[in-house]
Design a protein around this motif. Structure first.
Motif, PDB file in Angstrom:
ATOM      1  N   ASP A  65       8.498  -1.494   3.144  1.00  0.00           N
ATOM      2  CA  ASP A  65       7.697  -2.288   2.216  1.00  0.00           C
ATOM      3  C   ASP A  65       6.268  -2.475   2.689  1.00  0.00           C
ATOM      4  OD1 ASP A  65       7.551  -4.183  -0.154  1.00  0.00           O
ATOM      5  OD2 ASP A  65       7.026  -5.539   1.477  1.00  0.00           O
ATOM      6  N   TYR A  66       6.080  -2.758   3.975  1.00  0.00           N
ATOM      7  CA  TYR A  66       4.740  -3.008   4.502  1.00  0.00           C
ATOM      8  C   TYR A  66       3.868  -1.759   4.379  1.00  0.00           C
ATOM      9  CZ  TYR A  66       1.073  -4.606   7.665  1.00  0.00           C
ATOM     10  OH  TYR A  66      -0.132  -4.967   8.201  1.00  0.00           O
ATOM     11  N   CYS A  67       4.434  -0.596   4.727  1.00  0.00           N
ATOM     12  CA  CYS A  67       3.685   0.656   4.616  1.00  0.00           C
ATOM     13  C   CYS A  67       3.397   0.996   3.157  1.00  0.00           C
ATOM     14  CB  CYS A  67       4.456   1.791   5.276  1.00  0.00           C
ATOM     15  SG  CYS A  67       4.596   1.625   7.064  1.00  0.00           S
ATOM     16  N   LEU A  68       4.313   0.633   2.282  1.00  0.00           N
ATOM     17  CA  LEU A  68       4.110   0.899   0.863  1.00  0.00           C
ATOM     18  C   LEU A  68       2.888   0.154   0.334  1.00  0.00           C
ATOM     19  CD1 LEU A  68       5.231   2.292  -1.700  1.00  0.00           C
ATOM     20  CD2 LEU A  68       6.472   0.170  -2.161  1.00  0.00           C
ATOM     21  N   LYS A  69       2.682  -1.052   0.817  1.00  0.00           N
ATOM     22  CA  LYS A  69       1.509  -1.821   0.384  1.00  0.00           C
ATOM     23  C   LYS A  69       0.220  -1.136   0.823  1.00  0.00           C
ATOM     24  CE  LYS A  69       3.930  -6.266   0.436  1.00  0.00           C
ATOM     25  NZ  LYS A  69       4.050  -7.600   1.102  1.00  0.00           N
ATOM     26  N   ALA A  70       0.206  -0.631   2.057  1.00  0.00           N
ATOM     27  CA  ALA A  70      -0.979   0.091   2.535  1.00  0.00           C
ATOM     28  C   ALA A  70      -1.171   1.383   1.762  1.00  0.00           C
ATOM     29  CB  ALA A  70      -0.839   0.378   4.032  1.00  0.00           C
ATOM     30  N   LEU A  71      -0.062   2.058   1.438  1.00  0.00           N
ATOM     31  CA  LEU A  71      -0.146   3.299   0.673  1.00  0.00           C
ATOM     32  C   LEU A  71      -0.700   3.042  -0.726  1.00  0.00           C
ATOM     33  CD1 LEU A  71       0.461   6.321   0.492  1.00  0.00           C
ATOM     34  CD2 LEU A  71       2.778   5.725  -0.255  1.00  0.00           C
ATOM     35  N   SER A  72      -0.341   1.907  -1.311  1.00  0.00           N
ATOM     36  CA  SER A  72      -0.842   1.583  -2.653  1.00  0.00           C
ATOM     37  C   SER A  72      -2.350   1.389  -2.661  1.00  0.00           C
ATOM     38  CB  SER A  72      -0.143   0.323  -3.170  1.00  0.00           C
ATOM     39  OG  SER A  72      -0.526  -0.820  -2.426  1.00  0.00           O
ATOM     40  N   ARG A  73      -2.937   1.054  -1.536  1.00  0.00           N
ATOM     41  CA  ARG A  73      -4.391   0.933  -1.445  1.00  0.00           C
ATOM     42  C   ARG A  73      -5.044   2.278  -1.170  1.00  0.00           C
ATOM     43  NH1 ARG A  73      -2.812  -3.455   1.984  1.00  0.00           N
ATOM     44  NH2 ARG A  73      -3.597  -2.302   3.804  1.00  0.00           N
ATOM     45  N   VAL A 105       7.377  -5.049  14.767  1.00  0.00           N
ATOM     46  CA  VAL A 105       5.980  -5.486  14.868  1.00  0.00           C
ATOM     47  C   VAL A 105       5.237  -4.620  15.874  1.00  0.00           C
ATOM     48  CG1 VAL A 105       4.451  -7.382  15.498  1.00  0.00           C
ATOM     49  CG2 VAL A 105       6.572  -7.861  14.282  1.00  0.00           C
ATOM     50  N   LEU A 106       4.141  -4.010  15.436  1.00  0.00           N
ATOM     51  CA  LEU A 106       3.289  -3.230  16.325  1.00  0.00           C
ATOM     52  C   LEU A 106       2.009  -4.012  16.571  1.00  0.00           C
ATOM     53  CD1 LEU A 106       3.650   0.368  14.813  1.00  0.00           C
ATOM     54  CD2 LEU A 106       5.107  -0.788  16.494  1.00  0.00           C
ATOM     55  N   SER A 107       1.896  -4.613  17.735  1.00  0.00           N
ATOM     56  CA  SER A 107       0.700  -5.370  18.089  1.00  0.00           C
ATOM     57  C   SER A 107      -0.339  -4.407  18.636  1.00  0.00           C
ATOM     58  CB  SER A 107       1.057  -6.439  19.132  1.00  0.00           C
ATOM     59  OG  SER A 107      -0.072  -7.235  19.427  1.00  0.00           O
ATOM     60  N   ILE A 140       5.626  -3.203  10.875  1.00  0.00           N
ATOM     61  CA  ILE A 140       4.598  -4.153  10.441  1.00  0.00           C
ATOM     62  C   ILE A 140       3.445  -3.988  11.412  1.00  0.00           C
ATOM     63  CG2 ILE A 140       3.994  -6.591  10.194  1.00  0.00           C
ATOM     64  CD1 ILE A 140       6.816  -7.161   9.368  1.00  0.00           C
ATOM     65  N   PHE A 141       2.304  -3.587  10.929  1.00  0.00           N
ATOM     66  CA  PHE A 141       1.195  -3.178  11.792  1.00  0.00           C
ATOM     67  C   PHE A 141       0.133  -4.260  11.881  1.00  0.00           C
ATOM     68  CE2 PHE A 141      -2.980  -1.200  12.347  1.00  0.00           C
ATOM     69  CZ  PHE A 141      -2.785  -0.507  13.521  1.00  0.00           C
ATOM     70  N   GLY A 142      -0.436  -4.392  13.084  1.00  0.00           N
ATOM     71  CA  GLY A 142      -1.612  -5.248  13.237  1.00  0.00           C
ATOM     72  C   GLY A 142      -1.422  -6.314  14.279  1.00  0.00           C
ATOM     73  N   GLY A 143      -2.368  -6.377  15.219  1.00  0.00           N
ATOM     74  CA  GLY A 143      -2.314  -7.395  16.253  1.00  0.00           C
ATOM     75  C   GLY A 143      -2.388  -8.797  15.699  1.00  0.00           C
ATOM     76  N   GLY A 144      -2.889  -8.961  14.487  1.00  0.00           N
ATOM     77  CA  GLY A 144      -3.063 -10.284  13.929  1.00  0.00           C
ATOM     78  C   GLY A 144      -1.774 -11.048  13.734  1.00  0.00           C
ATOM     79  N   LYS A 188      -7.891  -0.699   8.971  1.00  0.00           N
ATOM     80  CA  LYS A 188      -7.187  -0.175  10.148  1.00  0.00           C
ATOM     81  C   LYS A 188      -5.746   0.189   9.789  1.00  0.00           C
ATOM     82  CE  LYS A 188      -9.854  -2.568  13.739  1.00  0.00           C
ATOM     83  NZ  LYS A 188     -10.912  -3.117  12.894  1.00  0.00           N
ATOM     84  N   GLU A 189      -5.116  -0.644   8.982  1.00  0.00           N
ATOM     85  CA  GLU A 189      -3.753  -0.365   8.542  1.00  0.00           C
ATOM     86  C   GLU A 189      -3.697   0.950   7.762  1.00  0.00           C
ATOM     87  OE1 GLU A 189      -2.912  -3.755   6.230  1.00  0.00           O
ATOM     88  OE2 GLU A 189      -2.794  -5.141   7.914  1.00  0.00           O
TER      89      GLU A 189
END
Length: 321
Positions: free
Chosen positions: A270-278, A205-207, A227-231, A248-249
């Motif tokens: 997996d998390y980065c793959l979702k951002a890459l798909s966008r 987790v990267l806050s 997994i990126f994001g302070g949220g 931001k991601e």
């Protein structure tokens, strides 16, 4: 609470399982360690491991155990403490000058050296859940001329990670989390400058709001499993929109991948793959060195569950301290 004491000629392992914070259970565990160590005064230690909860009344006992391990010329030291009531253990000054350490892991402690650090034989260093600043990081690296692998796990307090040492070949940036009791700025931006490392792993987790790579020109392998994001731990504003967070991601992932186009092997989770798909529909060209193999051991279902359980445990511990 269960206590395991694993003792042999060259290795000592003290592990307290079931961290309920009961003062009587902890006291019993500590007295059992004291009793055991009095029976073995002249060991040449290969490894000394301590994993337990910590509270301020036990500072003198832990200091004594560290003295014991260092007097036995321990080569591998694992000091993993889980603070109670935010009472982190202050490492003694003699800890920062040692010519025997080769493999060192420190978790849940306070780094407060008053002079130059000297770990002349250290090869591997893992620091977990410790507040660091740029000056302290420089002190650690300058005092560890043979260091090859550096792992920072959920450490915080710094803005730039400058790895100028030519000996360090492996860097693991394993999370950035700020506990609730400490100051937190909602514009956290971390820069990594490491011109000589060969392997970089960014995970957990990267806050943060942004992570930038500067000079990583020698890299051969890079792994983005974060997994990126302070949220995930706290939000900048309660009304923050999901679209803004996704931007931001995407911006962070795009910046990282552009700096990693030269590496021989680039893998993402997996998390980065979702951002890459966008990013792809927006015209971003996927680097040719990118690999994502869902059949590889790194992405097995069991490991996915284990890793996510680890992340949840970390977040829960930070949010409840």
């Amino acid at each position: 609470m269960e206590t395991y004491l694993d003792l042999c000629v060259y290795n000592i392992n003290f592990k307290c399982v079931g961290f309920h914070g009961n003062i009587f259970e902890i006291s019993y565990f500590i007295s059992s360690i004291d009793k055991t160590l009095t029976q073995f005064r002249r060991l040449k230690l290969n490894k000394f491991k301590l994993l337990t909860v910590y509270d301020a009344p036990f500072v003198s006992q832990i200091n004594n155990w560290i003295h014991y391990a260092m007097n036995c010329k321990v080569e591998q030291l694992d000091l993993t403490l889980f603070p109670q009531r935010n009472a982190q253990f202050p490492l003694p000054q003699l800890f920062f000058t040692n010519s025997c350490f080769r493999d060192l892991k420190v978790a849940g402690c306070v780094f407060n050296p008053t002079a130059a650090i000297s770990w002349k034989q250290l090869r591997t260093l893992c620091i977990s859940e410790v507040k660091l600043d740029e000056g302290l990081i420089e002190n650690i690296l300058c005092g560890s001329p043979l260091l090859e692998t550096l792992k920072l796990e959920d450490c915080y307090g710094y803005r730039r990670l400058n790895i100028s040492s030519k000996s360090i070949k492996n860097l693991v940036f394993d999370g950035y989390l700020v506990p609730r009791y400490d100051h937190f700025e909602d514009n956290e931006v971390i820069e990594i400058n490491a011109p000589y490392i060969l392997s970089l792993k960014i995970e957990s987790v990267l806050s943060l709001w942004k992570l930038r790579l500067l000079d990583v020109s020698s890299l051969v392998k890079a792994y983005l499993f974060y997994i990126f994001g302070g949220g995930y731990v706290r939000t900048r504003e309660e009304e923050e929109e999901e679209e803004e967070k996704e931007e931001k991601e995407e911006e962070t992932l795009k910046g990282l991948m552009l700096k990693l186009c030269h590496v021989k092997e680039l893998q993402i989770g997996d998390y980065c793959l979702k951002a890459l798909s966008r990013l792809e529909p927006k015209g971003f060209v996927v680097p040719s060195n990118l690999k994502f193999d869902v059949t590889s051991p790194a992405y097995s279902y069991d490991e996915f569950l284990e890793k996510n359980l680890k992340l949840i445990t970390r977040i829960d511990r930070f949010n409840n301290t």
